[in-house]
Design an enzyme around this catalytic site. Structure first.
Site, mmCIF file in Angstrom:
data_model
loop_
_atom_site.group_PDB
_atom_site.id
_atom_site.type_symbol
_atom_site.label_atom_id
_atom_site.label_comp_id
_atom_site.label_asym_id
_atom_site.label_seq_id
_atom_site.Cartn_x
_atom_site.Cartn_y
_atom_site.Cartn_z
ATOM 1 N N ASP A 67 17.258 41.280 34.342
ATOM 2 C CA ASP A 67 17.368 39.814 34.243
ATOM 3 C C ASP A 67 18.516 39.318 35.148
ATOM 4 O OD1 ASP A 67 19.443 39.248 31.273
ATOM 5 O OD2 ASP A 67 19.415 40.963 32.661
ATOM 6 N N ASN A 83 19.549 36.454 31.114
ATOM 7 C CA ASN A 83 20.766 35.749 31.564
ATOM 8 C C ASN A 83 20.462 34.303 31.944
ATOM 9 O OD1 ASN A 83 22.727 37.808 31.362
ATOM 10 N ND2 ASN A 83 21.858 38.801 33.183
ATOM 11 N N PHE A 91 24.604 40.991 24.111
ATOM 12 C CA PHE A 91 23.664 39.961 24.546
ATOM 13 C C PHE A 91 22.212 40.454 24.612
ATOM 14 C CE2 PHE A 91 22.408 36.101 26.625
ATOM 15 C CZ PHE A 91 21.465 36.462 27.570
ATOM 16 N N ASN A 92 21.941 41.569 25.284
ATOM 17 C CA ASN A 92 20.551 42.006 25.493
ATOM 18 C C ASN A 92 19.827 42.249 24.171
ATOM 19 O OD1 ASN A 92 20.713 41.913 28.295
ATOM 20 N ND2 ASN A 92 21.341 44.057 28.460
ATOM 21 N N ASP A 123 23.024 43.033 37.075
ATOM 22 C CA ASP A 123 21.691 43.591 37.342
ATOM 23 C C ASP A 123 21.487 43.753 38.847
ATOM 24 O OD1 ASP A 123 21.585 41.524 34.997
ATOM 25 O OD2 ASP A 123 19.912 42.862 34.584
ATOM 26 N N THR A 134 17.761 46.658 31.915
ATOM 27 C CA THR A 134 19.142 46.158 31.865
ATOM 28 C C THR A 134 19.197 44.700 31.398
ATOM 29 O OG1 THR A 134 19.056 45.475 34.193
ATOM 30 C CG2 THR A 134 19.871 47.705 33.728
ATOM 31 N N HIS A 186 28.402 46.125 33.704
ATOM 32 C CA HIS A 186 27.520 46.724 32.699
ATOM 33 C C HIS A 186 26.345 47.508 33.312
ATOM 34 C CE1 HIS A 186 29.445 44.048 29.724
ATOM 35 N NE2 HIS A 186 29.130 43.020 30.471
ATOM 36 N N ASP A 187 25.432 46.796 33.964
ATOM 37 C CA ASP A 187 24.113 47.355 34.270
ATOM 38 C C ASP A 187 24.102 48.511 35.259
ATOM 39 O OD1 ASP A 187 22.582 44.058 33.998
ATOM 40 O OD2 ASP A 187 23.110 45.529 32.481
HETATM 41 O O1 RIB Z 1 25.815 42.180 27.499
HETATM 42 C C1 RIB Z 1 25.723 42.493 28.864
HETATM 43 C C2 RIB Z 1 24.301 42.497 29.319
HETATM 44 O O2 RIB Z 1 23.737 41.201 29.126
HETATM 45 C C3 RIB Z 1 24.133 42.779 30.819
HETATM 46 O O3 RIB Z 1 22.899 43.397 31.024
HETATM 47 C C4 RIB Z 1 24.134 41.411 31.427
HETATM 48 O O4 RIB Z 1 23.433 41.367 32.673
HETATM 49 C C5 RIB Z 1 23.370 40.636 30.389
HETATM 50 O O5 RIB Z 1 21.967 40.866 30.620
HETATM 51 CA CA CA Z 2 21.305 42.349 32.588
#
Ligand code: RIB
Ligand code: CA
Length: 310
Positions: free
Chosen positions: A11, A41, A167-168, A16, A126, A240-241
């Site tokens: 996303d 996102n 979040f994801n 990403d 991701t 993160h990703d």
């Molecule tokens: O919480 C972080 C994740 O949420 C990452 O994948 C960021 O790109 C969002 O998608």
């Molecule tokens: Ca992401």
């Protein structure tokens, strides 16, 4: 070793985007069959266009497919406060020239995986897990046929979008629940490890100094991101990703533990929380390798070395 076939479901989202760049810059290790996109996102219309912008900036011809615009049950919640209105603020990348590829992400995942020998394709999600869950429901044989799922999401400790959830998993907790109950071998990169892979000014400077168009785009994105992405108490922008891709390339950069992981789908306060049985206090069987340690310097050495190739 032949390259590992992967499908990157994402996303974009600056982090990403870096994962896409890193994967496309590593053909010895990874064969990116497709990039599939999901609302997360920012809305799907932006995440899919952003994915195409990044694939084109990498000089690749990997197909980009659209997937689900919203979670399985919940309404979509987005994160413009972190990623900007476009979802790729700071990149400076032009609009995409090529159209998206035909076929819904869930159908493409099923076709690509089932059309290859068992155990030969790895999914790398991701973003919210909506497309992955939909594919697993559409094709019951998919779970057995997959080599594995290497995902960014969840938290052993505190969340970043609510006190409880990352979040994801928060955006689509029901999809995350389907994935963690699927029996597919999962490697999970929670906030606890991604918050150890931080975009510091020095690391940003190393990337920018490469001077290539892709490196300048990454530097611009990460400069924006390190000023907006410090969610969940992160002391700088957590990358993160790309941890998922780096692990596939150089697993020695990370370590973790096999744990049972369950997803909260009922409590309004805890929705999307990942209950990681780190101490083995429950009796659920391990269903994921939960990664909690990273060699951040080694990660950035790898990222800089691979970005220099684009
Ligand atoms: O919480 C972080 C994740 O949420 C990452 O994948 C960021 O790109 C969002 O998608
Ligand atoms: Ca992401």
């Amino acid at each position: 070793m032949p390259p590992r076939a992967i499908i990157l479901d994402c996303d974009p989202g600056q982090d990403d985007a870096v994962a896409i760049f890193l994967a496309l810059a590593s053909p010895e290790e990874l064969d990116v069959l497709a990039v599939t996109t999901v609302g997360g996102n920012v809305p799907l219309a932006l995440t899919e266009a952003n994915a195409r912008r990044v694939v084109e900036a990498a000089g690749a011809s990997v197909p980009v497919h659209l997937g689900c615009p919203r979670p399985l049950l919940r309404p979509l919640e987005t994160a413009e406060h972190v990623h900007g209105e476009t979802g790729l603020d700071g990149s400076g990348l032009p609009p995409p020239q090529r159209p998206p590829a035909p076929g819904h992400a869930a159908d493409v995942i099923v076709e690509l995986v089932m059309g290859r020998p068992p155990g030969s394709v790895t999914l790398v999600p991701t973003g919210p897990l909506t497309n992955i869950a939909l594919a697993l429901v559409k094709e019951p044989a998919l779970a057995e046929h997959l080599a594995g799922i290497v995902l960014m999401g969840g938290a052993i400790g505190l969340g970043n979008i609510t006190p409880a959830a990352e979040f994801n998993f928060y955006v689509d907790p029901h999809a995350a629940d389907i994935v963690f109950r699927s029996g597919v071998p999962i490697t999970m990169f929670p906030l606890d490890v991604t918050h150890k892979v931080l975009v510091t000014p020095e690391r940003l400077e190393r990337i920018d100094a490469l001077g290539t168009p892709a490196a300048r785009a990454v530097a611009g994105m990460l400069d924006f991101y390190r000023r907006h992405g410090r969610t969940g108490g992160a002391e700088d922008g957590p990358l993160h990703d790309p941890c998922t891709i780096a692990w596939l390339i150089a697993p020695e950069l990370f370590s973790g533990r096999e744990c049972h992981v369950a997803i909260e789908t009922v409590s309004p306060l805890g929705l999307g929380r990942s209950y990681v049985d780190w101490w083995g206090s429950g009796d659920g069987p391990a269903n994921a390798l939960v990664v909690n340690e990273a060699d951040a310097e080694g990660f950035f050495d790898l990222l800089v070395e691979r970005l220099a190739r684009l």
